[in-house]
Structure formats: C-alpha cells, structure tokens
Scaffold this motif. Sequence first.
Motif, mmCIF file in Angstrom:
data_model
loop_
_atom_site.group_PDB
_atom_site.id
_atom_site.type_symbol
_atom_site.label_atom_id
_atom_site.label_comp_id
_atom_site.label_asym_id
_atom_site.label_seq_id
_atom_site.Cartn_x
_atom_site.Cartn_y
_atom_site.Cartn_z
ATOM 1 N N TYR A 1 0.720 4.421 -2.608
ATOM 2 C CA TYR A 1 0.577 5.821 -2.190
ATOM 3 C C TYR A 1 1.723 6.676 -2.732
ATOM 4 O O TYR A 1 1.516 7.823 -3.146
ATOM 5 C CB TYR A 1 0.545 5.913 -0.662
ATOM 6 N N CYS B 1 -6.148 6.670 -1.277
ATOM 7 C CA CYS B 1 -5.455 7.372 -2.370
ATOM 8 C C CYS B 1 -6.085 8.737 -2.648
ATOM 9 O O CYS B 1 -5.393 9.693 -3.025
ATOM 10 C CB CYS B 1 -5.484 6.525 -3.640
ATOM 11 N N GLN C 1 0.826 -1.208 0.000
ATOM 12 C CA GLN C 1 0.000 0.000 0.000
ATOM 13 C C GLN C 1 0.858 1.255 0.000
ATOM 14 O O GLN C 1 0.544 2.232 -0.691
ATOM 15 C CB GLN C 1 -0.946 -0.026 1.207
ATOM 16 N N THR D 1 -7.885 0.884 0.099
ATOM 17 C CA THR D 1 -6.662 1.465 -0.464
ATOM 18 C C THR D 1 -6.998 2.591 -1.438
ATOM 19 O O THR D 1 -6.355 3.652 -1.424
ATOM 20 C CB THR D 1 -5.836 0.374 -1.170
ATOM 21 N N ILE E 1 1.075 7.507 -6.333
ATOM 22 C CA ILE E 1 0.067 8.562 -6.478
ATOM 23 C C ILE E 1 0.682 9.923 -6.234
ATOM 24 O O ILE E 1 0.426 10.888 -6.975
ATOM 25 C CB ILE E 1 -1.103 8.327 -5.494
#
Length: 594
Positions: free
Chosen positions: A22, A49, A18, A45, A25
């Motif tokens: 992140y 985001c 995860q 998740t 992103i």
Amino acid sequence: MARKKKEEVKDFTPSKYQLAIYDFIQHGVGNLVVGAAAGAGKTWTIIKCLDLIPSDKKVLMAAFNTDIVKELKKKVKGKENVDIRTLHSLGLLMLRNNFPEKKLMIETYKYSSHIKENIKTYSTINTYALGNNYSTYINNIEKYVDFGRFYLCQTIKDLDFIERRYAINTLADEKEVALKVMDWGKDELDFIDYVDMVWLPNALYLKPIRLLFDYIFIDECQDLNRAERELVLKCFKMGTRMISVGDKNQCVYSFSGSDPESFEKLLAIPNTITLPLSISYRCSKNIVEFAKKLVPSIEANDDGREGVVLYDVPLSEVKDGDMVICRNNAPLIKVYNEFIKNGKKAFIRGKEMGSNLKTYVKSTKQAELNRTCVKDGVFARLYNDLFVTRNKIMEQSGIDAETAMDSPIIERKLDMIRTLDVLSEGISTAEELIGKIDSIFPKRDKKEGIALSTIHKAKGLEADNVYIVCKSLMPSKSAKANWEIEQENNLMYVAYTRAKNKLGFIDEEAFKDFDPSSLNSKRTLERMETIVNNTLGKSTKMVVNAATAKTIIERAKTIDIKQQKRNIVSMNNKPKKNLNSFSDITKRRNIKRK
C-alpha cells in the motif's frame, strides 16, 4: 470446496507485507512485482490498492479468466475508472479499435481447418508418402502455429526453440509450413481464434487506440505468455505504473504456452521492484509446514488453526464437500466410479477433458471397443498409436524403449487410454462410450458432492479437506528438462496448498496399475504390444535399433562424413549402393550435428 472466500472478509488487519504494498502504491514510483504465496489474499490486496488510486486515473485490471472478471466486477462496483477484463478481451478490443471494418468473428478451428484444406499448397513434400505419419505431420504444424504465436516467433530459428522446449518430433518441413500459415493468419481478420486475440496486436504492430492506462494490475502474472506480456506493455504511456501479482511457484501452464520465465521477465522491466506477500491465510499451520519443503518462503498465519497431514487414507473417508485431486485423469475416473457405486455424489471439473476423450475415441474410426485387443477395435488402435509414437521417439532421439516411454507425449497418451479403459467397464461400443463421457462431463459442471479435479483445474480453488490420489505420480517421470522439473515441483505445491485444514494422501494400494514405472504396469504394456501386433498383423520385431541410432549420434560429433558413412554401412550390414547420402540419413533421423 470454494474460491477464496477469505478475501471477502471485511474487517481484516493488513499484514506488514500488505502495508508495504500500500505504501508503494501511495508514495512509490515505477512498477511492482508482488510474489504472493498460495492463499495469501492477493485479490483482496489488489482490490484494497484500488482505494488508494485517485478516481481521475485510468486503471486496467487484467484477470486470468472470465469467472475471475465477474467476481472482481462485483467487488469493485462503482469505480468507473477501473476497466476489468481478460487479456484476450483486451487484445480483441485493440483489434476492433484498429479494424472497425473487419468482422473479427471467433472461429476456434481457424488454423486447423485451413492447414488441412491447404496443405498441398503449403507443403514442399509429397504428403501421400507420409502414410500413417500424415496425422503427426499435421499435428506438428498446428503445434508450431500455436506455440509460435504464443512466443511471437518469426523465423525458423525461433521455431527451433519451440521444437526443443516442447519435444516436437519434426518429420519434414513443418516449421516452414507453420510460418506460411502464420503469415496467412495475419491477413485473415474476418475470423480469429483465441490465440489471435493476443498475438495479432503484436504481429501487426497495432496502436493501443483508447487503451492507454495510468495503472495496470495483472493477476496470476506467472502464467503470462510472451504475446500477453507484450500486449500489456502496448498499453503503457508516460508515467504508467504496472503492479503484477503472482507466484512463480504456481506456474503450471508452461505445457500450454505460458512462459516459465514470465515472473523474472516482468522484474527485468526498467524501474521495477519486487515485494513479498508471504502469509497464507488459507492453509493451517501444519499444512504450511508441509508446503515449506517445496517453498520455504511461505508463512503460516496466526489464526490458531493447527491442521493435519495424513497418509494412507482410505477412500471411504472422503465425504461431501471435500476435494480429491490427482496429477493425471485416469485415477480420477476410477475414484468417480467408486463414489457413484457407493451412493456418493461427485462431479469432475473440466468440460474440455470430456471433449478430448471423445475426439480420441472418434480418431480410431472403430465401432467396437474390444478392451482386450484380441480383436480390432478402439483400444487396439489406441495402443498401436502409442507404440508407433514410442518407436518414432526412439528412432529420432536415439534412446531405448524404456526411456522413450517416459516422454511427456507417451505419458499423456497412456493416461488417455487408461482413462477410457476405466470408463469402458460394462460397455462394448464406441457409441456407448461417447454417451457415457457426455453423462460424466456435461456442458455445465455439476457442483454437488465431492469435487474431483486434476491439479491444473484445481488451481485457484480451496477446500477444508483435500485428498491427493496417486502421490507416486508426482513428480512425473517424463520431466527431464529443468523447466519441466520445476513445473512438477510447482504442481505439487499447488496440490498441497488447496487444503485449509486437512491434507490427506489416499492409500495407493488400489491404484498401483496407474504408476507407469511399476513392474506390473510395464509387463502389462509388453503383453499388450504383442497382442496388438498379432491382432493388426504386424511384426513383433522392434522397428528401430535404438543402440545403433545412439551410436550414430555420438560418432557424428567426432568423425568425418566419410568415416560416418562407412560406420553406418558396417552397422546395418548393407552394401554402399543401397545407401542414401549421410546427410539424407541424418535428416531422416532428425539428427542435428553440432
């Protein structure tokens, strides 16, 4: 039984997987495809985001169905920059933005009604000559229209692919008719069906008016069809980033139009990377280890739960709140009857299952059931349709009866007949049977007691204790093509990973008759065919010499046409003057020469 409540946990330490998502992103560029294991907290998740995206960026979150849309809207309440909708809703909005003057009313039977009312105009054959094959002819056209729209087909060659993939036994000019009907569908915009919503924006080359986004999130991306995938790509602008989340090992809807290669095609989009989300927070350690036999990449979490996998579990052990799932429908009905008889509350998921069963009963146009088939009735007609379909498959494919009985279409028909047979215990008329179906499959799903579901309907659900009925039905004997075999493995994986703490396999002793490959099942069908033929006054002689048909196919690859004609004359022991040309014979048997 519940939907993934694990994703609602507030205090949760992100995994390394995860954290990598992140970071992409916040600091990455381009697109991302996330390979999420079953129960990996993918929705949780995705929601996290959204917190990393600036509020001035326009975001689309495309969910699989309206129930998930409602859940997501509650969880992201207050984020005005996020538009959450299904892909059908997205396509409908694009149609309305491009055609504000059109009604765009939802009409589920837009195409089926039009085909039946205008078939004489579209068809190039004498449809009266089809006789009992008429309904198959119409059904084939409807399949080509539906799958043709899912796959954005435009030519006969495109529909040839549909014919092969979905094993459609084409009789005549169904593909040509389907293309004409699809052309009509492009012009008829006052009424649309659900497939139109994702097809028409592509077929009419519509502009994404007010539907361009900075970020696009797609949930369950493995189940996209081509029309849906291309619809999403219309919403791209310069710099758009797409995050697709799904699990190619949970792709189970290819039979209804989903592209089994969707995951790979999303990865093929330029400037796209993939990241894993491998830890299952749903399944306990031993269940994960069991699922690893199918999908080695799934990982157990460290919450201390061991879990258990049990075999030959008695049906009496299932209790309130548990989930019972099966690949086919008929065994579920038997389980339901047992639970009700023993005073246990239970419900069956899937309203459309009841609708399909009622349609099947009504199609026979018989008032009496006559389960033994010694008299004409619903079951004599249903079994007759089964055997007629088997014979057509034998003739067109050049295979024997046993092999033809393993085909997907025969498997589905037989499951429907057996489902109705179990439902018919203690009643004698079609009217009573339809009433019983309505009582078991009400307009709104009952949600009290033990949940019964097919694997397809169980996707996205979970329960502490999950029990599998008729493990022997998986994988299906009808799966022959590579994509079909892959779908069967995916179904097993989905079934096993619904369980949190206990995965049990119900003792199959009482379900032997539901295994089509069992000797008892085969003998029962053989006896039933003789009974049905006698009841309906039909010859018991096989209508097709499958070995002869297969010989023709093989020889057609290597010898010239004149020799083929001589061989056919010899095999059938008929004079030449009674034969049509070999091209006519091959057309009639749907033999394609290489």
